[in-house]
Design a protein around this motif. Structure first.
Motif, PDB file in Angstrom:
ATOM      1  N   VAL A 298       0.837  -1.204   0.000  1.00  0.00           N
ATOM      2  CA  VAL A 298       0.000   0.000   0.000  1.00  0.00           C
ATOM      3  C   VAL A 298       0.873   1.255   0.000  1.00  0.00           C
ATOM      4  CG1 VAL A 298      -1.658   1.337   1.357  1.00  0.00           C
ATOM      5  CG2 VAL A 298      -1.977  -1.120   1.081  1.00  0.00           C
ATOM      6  N   GLY A 299       1.877   1.274   0.871  1.00  0.00           N
ATOM      7  CA  GLY A 299       2.759   2.438   0.937  1.00  0.00           C
ATOM      8  C   GLY A 299       3.520   2.665  -0.357  1.00  0.00           C
ATOM      9  N   PHE A 300       4.051   1.587  -0.938  1.00  0.00           N
ATOM     10  CA  PHE A 300       4.794   1.724  -2.186  1.00  0.00           C
ATOM     11  C   PHE A 300       3.874   2.122  -3.329  1.00  0.00           C
ATOM     12  CE2 PHE A 300       8.310   0.266   0.031  1.00  0.00           C
ATOM     13  CZ  PHE A 300       9.418   0.093  -0.783  1.00  0.00           C
ATOM     14  N   GLY A 301       2.640   1.629  -3.310  1.00  0.00           N
ATOM     15  CA  GLY A 301       1.690   2.021  -4.350  1.00  0.00           C
ATOM     16  C   GLY A 301       1.382   3.504  -4.312  1.00  0.00           C
ATOM     17  N   LEU A 302       1.148   4.025  -3.114  1.00  0.00           N
ATOM     18  CA  LEU A 302       0.894   5.463  -2.985  1.00  0.00           C
ATOM     19  C   LEU A 302       2.113   6.273  -3.417  1.00  0.00           C
ATOM     20  CD1 LEU A 302      -1.007   5.524   0.441  1.00  0.00           C
ATOM     21  CD2 LEU A 302      -1.974   5.792  -1.855  1.00  0.00           C
ATOM     22  N   LEU A 303       3.298   5.807  -3.043  1.00  0.00           N
ATOM     23  CA  LEU A 303       4.518   6.496  -3.444  1.00  0.00           C
ATOM     24  C   LEU A 303       4.672   6.485  -4.961  1.00  0.00           C
ATOM     25  CD1 LEU A 303       7.146   7.885  -2.540  1.00  0.00           C
ATOM     26  CD2 LEU A 303       8.198   5.615  -2.458  1.00  0.00           C
ATOM     27  N   GLY A 304       4.364   5.360  -5.595  1.00  0.00           N
ATOM     28  CA  GLY A 304       4.450   5.274  -7.047  1.00  0.00           C
ATOM     29  C   GLY A 304       3.493   6.214  -7.735  1.00  0.00           C
ATOM     30  N   LEU A 305       2.278   6.370  -7.191  1.00  0.00           N
ATOM     31  CA  LEU A 305       1.323   7.306  -7.774  1.00  0.00           C
ATOM     32  C   LEU A 305       1.859   8.735  -7.754  1.00  0.00           C
ATOM     33  CD1 LEU A 305      -2.030   5.978  -6.235  1.00  0.00           C
ATOM     34  CD2 LEU A 305      -1.243   5.708  -8.594  1.00  0.00           C
ATOM     35  N   ILE A 306       2.500   9.101  -6.647  1.00  0.00           N
ATOM     36  CA  ILE A 306       3.039  10.456  -6.527  1.00  0.00           C
ATOM     37  C   ILE A 306       4.240  10.647  -7.448  1.00  0.00           C
ATOM     38  CG2 ILE A 306       4.135  12.087  -4.942  1.00  0.00           C
ATOM     39  CD1 ILE A 306       2.495  10.809  -2.692  1.00  0.00           C
TER      40      ILE A 306
END
Length: 530
Positions: A298-306
């Motif tokens: 979840v954390g890496f996914g949000l970081l990737g979106l940004i």
């Protein structure tokens, strides 16, 4: 007997146990802002170039969401913004350090053993907080001294260092409170990380919405609002100090009133009978690792979106800078610069994923130290099977989180350039290209655990060295043989037109060799280690 009796001895114990990890994360986090300042001096030597870059950064909501606001056009202001995400890392390191030396010690039974001697009830919490506070303050001083050594104003440098240190202090105190609320270390980490995530979300909303009052509610939003190098606000540091005092005022009374080994929140009772998923060692390992994989993803996914959302603006942010425009022309214009930006950020994601692999591999050490491995191995479970059940997740975990990062990055970047079918598989491939290097560090952790389990945390030190080589190698003009010590140096840039897969296969072979050697060593030593 005072409630603080024995604190000095526990401080020495904490320092001894963290004699490797603590200095490394302090040193790494202190050096990075200095490298940012040096880079800005070299890349943007004129006021006009810095103004153009600052304007482009301020217009990009993805960059502002990730790093925070930029309050000026000076090198100091740009450096302060560039180091904005480091506050999250400082907060996380401080939080986990306190939980490790409070709730983890209590859960393992070591605090009860020490409590049988002359030890005050507040001594454990106080020792953990004092050591972490000292580390945060040392980090702030080293950061300030490093920034001042680059030629930046001393006042702004010490304001930035103070904000960094006090951010760590707030979340260290939060870790002390979280350790009192649950009876498991995992629960305490979950509470602390949830608050950290909420703080980051509040800061992002406030910085990008045009009305920054939500940022004033976030502990991660206070340090940037000291405004280093742009008319420092010396009253803002009072906010983290007051917040820390309030958190401590709750944590200390609770630590006395609860039972040793228990938490304030009632434990969640599990089912009366085990499900089929717990029938073997792999089912047990999945139960232990599944939450970690989920939250990292979840954390890496949000970081990737940004990161993907910020990539398209990377080319525009250097307009008016002849030096960078020449570099852009050599690497393929704005699209080439965006690819270079995405390659660099995904490389950093690979370093973070290596941290996941190390953490998953060291779960074996935690299980053995807590006395959980011996009963499992007393059954028909073979040693190799038990170890492999954890090694699988140490290897699969980086694949999952980097795949999620690549997909999220490719989605947002593809939407920004209106070419999702092309960018999605490209970014997925770029993310997965970091996996073999992350596997090497996971394999090293397995080897250390199997051969010298007491030295298994040295794998974190190796990861810190890789970070330093990646971030400082070019700045310090280090010899190539030294840079080659990091497995991430050998990861090909797959976003370029031509690249070779040979280094990936070689890194995977090294990782397999290290893990196999660790398995062989584990089969020959005693469990647990005495």
């Amino acid at each position: 007997m005072s409630t603080l009796t024995g604190t000095r001895h526990l401080v020495r114990l904490v320092l001894r146990r963290d004699r490797l990890v603590l200095p490394l994360w302090v040193l790494v986090l202190a050096v990075l802002p200095m490298t940012y300042a040096t880079s800005f001096f070299e890349l943007f030597p004129t006021d006009a170039e810095r103004a153009a870059y600052a304007a482009g950064t301020a217009r990009n909501p993805s960059i502002v969401a990730l790093l925070g606001p930029v309050y000026g056009e000076s090198v100091g202001a740009l450096t302060a913004q560039r180091g904005g995400f480091l506050l999250v890392i400082v907060a996380l390191a401080s939080l986990l350090t306190v939980i490790r030396h409070t709730r983890v010690e209590e859960e393992a039974g070591r605090r009860e053993l020490l409590g049988g001697g002359v030890l005050g009830r507040h001594a454990g919490l106080t020792a953990a907080l004092l050591v972490t506070y000292a580390a945060d303050l040392l980090l702030g001083l080293l950061t300030a001294a490093g920034l001042a050594s680059t030629g930046l104003p001393a006042a702004g440098s010490y304001a930035y260092g103070l904000g960094t240190a006090l951010t760590g202090v707030v979340f260290a105190t939060l870790g002390g409170l979280a350790a009192q609320l649950t009876e498991t270390a995992g629960g305490a980490r979950g509470i602390g990380i949830a608050v950290l995530g909420a703080s980051f979300a509040l800061r992002m909303v406030g910085d990008t919405a045009g009305n920054d009052w939500p940022s004033w509610l976030s502990p991660l939003g206070w340090a940037p609002r000291i405004r280093p190098y742009e008319g420092e606000r010396w009253w803002v540091p009072a906010l983290p100090l007051v917040a820390s005092a309030l958190l401590a005022a709750v944590a200390y009374p609770v630590s006395v009133r609860r039972d040793l080994g228990a938490g304030v929140l009632p434990p969640r009772l599990g089912p009366a009978t085990a499900g089929r998923g717990l029938a073997g060692p792999f089912g047990l390992a999945w139960r232990l690792h599944r939450g970690q994989i989920l939250w990292w993803s979840v954390g890496f996914g949000l970081l990737g979106l940004i990161l993907g959302g910020a990539a398209e603006a990377a080319g525009r942010s250097v307009e008016g800078n002849p030096q960078l425009e020449q570099i852009m022309a050599r690497i393929g214009g704005a699209s080439g610069l965006a690819d270079a930006y995405l390659g660099a950020t995904l490389s950093l994601a690979g370093l973070a994923a290596a941290g996941y692999g190390i953490q998953a591999a060291l779960r074996m050490r935690a299980e053995e130290s807590a006395g959980h491995a011996e009963p499992v191995l007393a059954t028909g479970t073979h040693r190799s099977t038990w170890l492999l059940s954890h090694v699988v997740f140490a290897l699969v975990g980086p694949v999952v989180v980097l795949a999620v990062t690549g997909l999220a990055t490719g989605l947002t970047y593809g939407l920004s350039v209106e070419d999702v079918p092309r960018e999605l598989p490209r970014m997925l491939g770029a993310g997965l290209a970091q996996v073999p290097a992350a596997w090497v560090l996971a394999g090293l952790a397995v080897l250390l655990y199997g051969l010298l389990p007491r030295l298994a945390p040295v794998a974190w030190a190796v990861l810190a060295v890789c970070v330093l080589l990646g971030q400082l190698g070019a700045v310090l003009d280090l010899d190539q043989w030294l840079l080659d010590l990091s497995p991430f140096t050998h990861t090909p840039q797959v976003l370029r037109d031509t690249w070779s897969a040979t280094p990936l296969w070689a890194l995977a072979a090294v990782a397999l060799t290290l893990a196999t050697a660790g398995l062989t060593a584990f089969r020959r030593r005693d469990v647990p280690v005495t």
